[in-house]
Design a protein around this motif. Structure first.
Motif, PDB file in Angstrom:
ATOM      1  N   LYS A  45     -38.250  10.530  -4.361  1.00  0.00           N
ATOM      2  CA  LYS A  45     -39.310   9.626  -4.173  1.00  0.00           C
ATOM      3  C   LYS A  45     -40.791  10.041  -5.438  1.00  0.00           C
ATOM      4  N   ASP A  70     -33.370   4.662   4.101  1.00  0.00           N
ATOM      5  CA  ASP A  70     -34.150   5.750   3.404  1.00  0.00           C
ATOM      6  C   ASP A  70     -34.824   4.760   2.086  1.00  0.00           C
ATOM      7  N   SER A  90     -39.113   3.769   0.875  1.00  0.00           N
ATOM      8  CA  SER A  90     -39.613   4.750   0.092  1.00  0.00           C
ATOM      9  C   SER A  90     -40.299   3.620  -0.743  1.00  0.00           C
TER      10      SER A  90
END
Lengths: 302, 804
Positions: free
Chosen positions: B501, B626, B630
């Motif tokens: 991230k 995910d 992100s």
């Protein structure tokens, strides 16, 4: 809970009954048809495919296999499958996917969960699930249990069977499905025996019994050039199918294909039908016409 | 000629002629044309010191007055972009150095070659000195921070076309143009000029007037040319057609379109004109069946047209869109091979009132495409609950023809995605795809719903694994543990996830900087009065699109490789942190060595056996989801350069439209933990990684359904390949149509298909001459297979063929 032995679940199956279906290929069969396109499903045991083209000749399988049962040659590995007692280890030892293990055990719950995930496709297309194989009737209790759950959720279930199962065992499975895809490979019992290693008395008897239950039947007539393409026998097959009455929804005339040849090579087996002449499309049309003329609904290709 | 479902009842549509035109266009030869370049250079020399929007308008008008024009033999649709069929004009104002540098290479490229004469080369070379220090590209490079250049060198960011060409990526308000004509728009500009205006507005209106006058001149030239050609024409039918065209062009679009033929001609001419004014691509047609229908309906009622004639006109129009061309630098061509223009044309779907908008033209466009079989327009079909099943069946039959069209958009997913932006439901229902799969509201949207800076997710992941250090170039822009170098210890999956991230955010910031630098430069260099005047509300606001004239303005970057990243994260999670079969060090060492040696092969096997996206496995599918989240969660904090200038929005959306960039982006990424070897392609769009999906098409759909598709307002791309046998016969077509219709239950934004077996593709690769007409779906667009560079051909061959 029962476990089933399957080779794979094929999503978006379009040839195994109405609509979009998932077909579960069950391992183990009690016929031995010379044209079988799924030789890996004949015995009820995991198999090993060997892909020569992927083999890097690293020799790890030679070292892994017991009883010196794998020999490395310029042409790749020669595997003595009778001698090799640990062939499944080869799929773990090979780093290059030259070995592929076929067949795994699955629980009723797990199989049901996998099948239900395609529900939206079944519903949209009036499709469902087909148990095929191999002979799914040999794992009848397992099939019945999964089928019950599926049907309880409104999912159409079909059984693709050759019908060589004692009626007291087969009946329960039939009562748990919505439709039966039923193979009739020959009418004459000797022709049947010659190419499948079994006589067809029970098969024809069970066809009548299934028809009597009122379960929808889709009869599958695979036509193999020179083996079961005797016109007289085909006519008898059609007459017999017609005699089954209203339960028969359709006859699918299936053209022989040799797509299974590669599998024989990967299993280290001989494929005996390499030199069959091609079947004329006209001949299939003729069978089709005969079926239609007998008042049956028919299709070429299923 | 076999049509999909239409049965002609008269001879109004000349199928033999269509066939002839199609063949001719299929054998089109790409060349380079110097005319536009010479004229704009001349005008720019004459107009130094004047406002840019005026200078560009003057150049545009002079090009239209002086360029060579021709009428394509047999065609009912006329108008040309450059001196020859499929000749690419040159736009030196955006960038010229690469053109001169590559002049001798154009003919020898491994994909997208161009023939060029020595005369043209020389004529272009002499233009170069004037443009030194004046081009868009130089302006961008001057302002690009050095960290950005390093990020590009690492292969994380790619500027693509935004730093060397015009913006394109718009859908003009065709309804508005058809109603008012170029003459009508000119009048609006004149009226606006009488009001109190700022300098910017006054310049804009004056520029619109100059541009439209140029357009009307261009049109009149065709009237004369058509009558000259008619005089020479021996064939009676064609002579009559040419005389009709001459008459039509005498007063063409001085006001609104007077009939269907005129309407289609106008749609085509508008498209060409935008592509003479500026060299962006993805100029798209929007909802053709919706805005053209009133003209068809009126003609039909008045007995002036038959369905067959309408089909002929549409088919000619489709074929002619392939006469246009664009030349790109080789570096950029790798990202978009196959001469794509991405001129999307959409049919079907809901009307703003929520009712189904399918009409006769929706069906005729599918029929036209079944005959034109060429890469443009990029045909798309919208569908929703109320869409007639027959339209889907016709679309399925067209898909079965195997050249990748149409691509299918599901209203039930796209409309909610559009509503995550500041749109009301009526507006959202009017969306159209633009370019590949990017979605926008036709006629109301600023440039670039996607295609700003490309972010190579695969590379970002590689850097995260290496503490920000790039093993390939040795460049390190950030570190994750306070120390320089590639050493970093990850004790848990969560630590690795945070590193991803953090790295993504760092490079996203850099990408936004790049977007802004390019945008600021394009304000000047893409000050296009013609195109701007066709998009709401520029003409009322007195601003170009780049200055904030559009009603809505959203952009997106292009994100390449989310499935590779998800598969890689899942592999690390499973192998290193859960099963603990390998340590991170062992894995990193194997990656660094590209899985070489027997030890590497062993590790690669472990990696390949980890769960893969595309097989309906929650473990990995949710990790891929995910990865999308992100990126999505970064977006709300960023605005474009036009924020506060007028348009609604001016924010960022997400898009996985990434043309062929997944191939060259792969060149820059080392081996990845999913088992991919160094240099191999990343995954295409939102599709699973090449060959990773082994459970069939429904499993792919089930995996994609778990992604946040209703938040991806910039367009989500899925590409599937089926074997031809799977669609054979009517029963299979019905099943396939059902499969498509299930998309709305399955949260699928978009889907497109190649129906071709691997054997044919391999044969086409080996014998290109025998497969010249083999068209394939590359990414969000289609191209002739033989024109693709070898790496892109391989990537397409390696896509999983779903056969059953």
């Amino acid at each position: 809970m029962k476990m089933g032995l399957i080779s794979k679940i094929q999503g978006y199956s379009t040839k195994d009954g109405p609509g979009i279906r998932s077909t579960v290929f069950m391992m183990g069969c009690n016929l031995n048809c010379s044209w079988c396109a799924n030789p890996e499903l004949i015995t009820k045991a995991p198999k090993m495919f060997y892909y020569k083209e992927r083999c890097t000749k690293c020799g790890r399988c030679v070292a892994t296999a017991k009883n010196n049962s794998i020999v490395m040659t310029d042409e790749g590995c020669i595997i003595d499958r009778d001698k090799c007692t640990n062939i499944l280890d080869c799929s773990h030892c090979c780093f290059f996917d030259a070995y592929e293990a076929i067949g795994y055990e699955i629980s009723e719950q797990e199989l049901y969960a996998k099948l239900i995930s395609d529900r939206a496709f079944y519903e949209k297309s009036n499709g469902g699930v087909t148990f095929s194989g191999g002979e799914p009737g040999l794992q009848g209790e397992f099939v019945s249990n999964v089928a019950k759950k599926l049907r309880g959720n409104g999912i159409h279930v079909a059984l693709d069977t050759a019908g060589l199962i004692p009626w007291e065992n087969l009946e329960n499975t039939i009562r748990n499905v919505d439709a039966v895809l039923y193979d009739i490979k020959a009418f004459n019992r000797d022709i049947h025996f010659q190419h499948t290693s079994v006589y067809n008395d029970l098969i024809l008897e069970n066809a009548k019994r299934i028809a009597d239950t009122g379960t929808a039947m889709f009869i599958r007539m695979v036509i193999i050039p020179t083996l079961n393409d005797d016109w007289e026998d085909i006519c008898k097959r059609i007459e017999f199918i017609e005699s089954l009455g209203q339960s028969v929804k359709q006859v699918d005339i299936l053209k022989y294909h040799n797509f299974g040849t590669g599998k024989y090579i990967r299993l280290g087996q001989e494929y005996s039908l390499n030199d069959l002449p091609a079947l004329e499309d006209d001949f299939l049309e003729k069978i089709y016409k005969k079926a239609i003329d007998s008042g049956l609904k028919a299709s070429i290709g299923g | 000629m076999t049509l999909l479902s239409f049965i002609p009842e008269n001879e109004d549509c000349d199928f033999a002629r269509i066939n002839k035109m199609q063949k001719k266009m299929n054998n089109r030869i790409p060349t380079v044309c110097h005319e536009r370049a010479e004229i704009i250079t001349e005008v720019f020399k004459e107009t130094e010191g004047e406002p840019i929007v005026i200078r560009r308008a003057k150049a545009f008008a002079k090009i239209l007055t002086n360029m060579s024009i021709y009428i394509e033999k047999d065609s009912l649709i006329i108008g040309n972009q450059a001196s020859k069929n499929f000749a690419a004009p040159i736009f030196p104002e955006y960038s010229i150095d690469w053109i001169v540098d590559e002049l001798d290479e154009f003919e020898h490229r491994s994909g997208d070659f161009f023939n060029i004469t020595e005369e043209t080369k020389n004529r272009l070379r002499v233009l170069q000195p004037y443009w030194q220090g004046k081009t868009h590209k130089e302006e961008v490079l001057k302002n690009l921070p050095s960290a950005n250049r390093l990020a590009e060198k690492q292969g994380v960011l790619h500027r693509g076309g935004i730093s060397m060409s015009g913006d394109g990526h718009i859908i003009p308000n065709h309804e508005f143009v058809l109603k008012n004509g170029y003459g009508g728009i000119l009048k609006i500009a004149q009226e606006q000029l009488t009001k109190e205006n700022s300098q910017e507005q006054e310049d804009f209106y004056n520029a619109v007037i100059i541009s439209m006058e140029g357009v009307l001149t261009y049109i009149k030239r065709f009237s004369k040319l058509a009558s000259d050609e008619a005089a020479k024409e021996k064939d009676g039918k064609r002579k009559k057609e040419l005389l009709n065209l001459s008459k039509m062009f005498k007063s063409f679009m001085e006001g609104g379109a007077r009939n269907f033929h005129e309407a289609v001609e106008c749609i085509y001419i508008t498209h060409i004109l935008m592509m003479i004014e500026s060299n962006g691509h993805s100029f798209s047609f929007g909802r053709f069946d919706q805005y053209a229908y009133p003209y068809y309906e009126k003609d039909l009622k008045e007995g002036n047209i038959s369905k067959e004639k309408a089909l002929e006109v549409i088919t000619h129009f489709f074929i002619m869109t392939n006469s246009l061309n664009k030349i790109r630098p080789w570096g950029h061509t790798q990202y978009s091979s196959g001469y794509p223009l991405y001129s999307n044309l959409m049919v079907g779907g809901m009307m703003p009132n929520g009712r189904d908008g399918t009409n006769t033209l929706s069906y005729l466009c599918l029929e036209a495409m079944s005959m034109s079989k060429l890469p443009e327009p990029n045909l798309s079909v919208r569908f929703c609950e109320q869409t007639p099943h027959n339209l889907i069946v016709d679309a399925a039959k067209l898909i079965r023809m195997g050249f990748g069209m149409p691509s299918m958009f599901c209203d039930e997913v796209v409309i909610p995605a559009m509503m995550t932006l500041d749109l009301d439901i009526e507006t959202a229902r009017d969306y159209a795809s633009m370019g590949c799969v990017e979605t926008a509201i036709p006629g109301k949207w600023g440039h670039r719903a996607t295609g700003m800076t490309y972010i190579n997710f695969g590379k970002v992941f590689e850097l995260a694994m290496n503490n920000g250090y790039d093993p390939e170039t040795g460049i390190q822009l950030i570190d994750l543990n306070g120390k320089s170098g590639s050493e970093i210890e990850y004790k848990s999956y969560d630590e690795l996830w945070s590193a991803w991230k953090k790295t993504l955010k760092y490079y996203f910031n850099k990408a936004v900087v790049c977007d802004t630098v390019c945008d600021k430069s394009l304000k000047y260099h893409d000050a296009d009065s013609f195109a701007s005047s066709l998009v709401d509300s520029c003409i009322w606001r007195g601003k170009t699109l780049k200055n904030g004239g559009a009603m809505y303005d959203y952009v997106s970057q292009s994100n390449i490789g989310p499935s590779i990243v998800g598969d890689s994260l899942a592999a690390v999670k499973k192998i290193v942190f859960e099963d603990k079969t390998l340590t991170m060090e062992e894995l990193k060492e194997a990656l660094a060595k590209n899985f070489e040696g027997i030890g590497g092969a062993k590790i690669r096997q472990l990696c390949r056996k980890a769960p893969k996206f595309g097989n309906d496995i929650d473990y990995v599918d949710l990790i891929v989801a995910d990865v999308y989240d992100s990126y999505l969660e970064l977006l709300p904090d960023y605005k474009t350069d036009r924020a506060g200038c007028g348009p609604i929005g001016c924010g960022y959306t997400m898009s996985t439209s990434n043309i062929t960039s997944y191939v060259p982006n792969g060149f820059d990424v080392g081996a990845t933990p999913d088992g991919r070897l160094a240099g191999k392609p990343l995954n295409e769009g939102a599709s699973p990684c090449l060959g990773a999906d082994t459970e069939g098409p429904t499993a792919v759909i089930n995996s994609i359904s778990k992604l946040p598709n209703k938040k991806i307002a910039g367009g989500q791309l899925l590409n599937m390949r089926f074997s031809p046998g799977a669609l054979k016969g009517n029963e299979n077509i019905e099943k396939f149509a059902d499969f498509i219709e299930t998309m709305k239950e399955k949260n699928i934004f978009h889907n497109q298909f190649n129906i071709i077996d691997s054997e044919t593709l391999r044969a086409a690769r080996d014998n290109p001459d025998e497969y010249k007409d083999l068209m394939v779906r590359v990414a969000g667009y289609c191209a002739l297979f033989s024109t693709l560079m070898p790496e892109a051909q391989e990537a397409i061959i390696n896509r999983t063929e779903l056969s059953f």
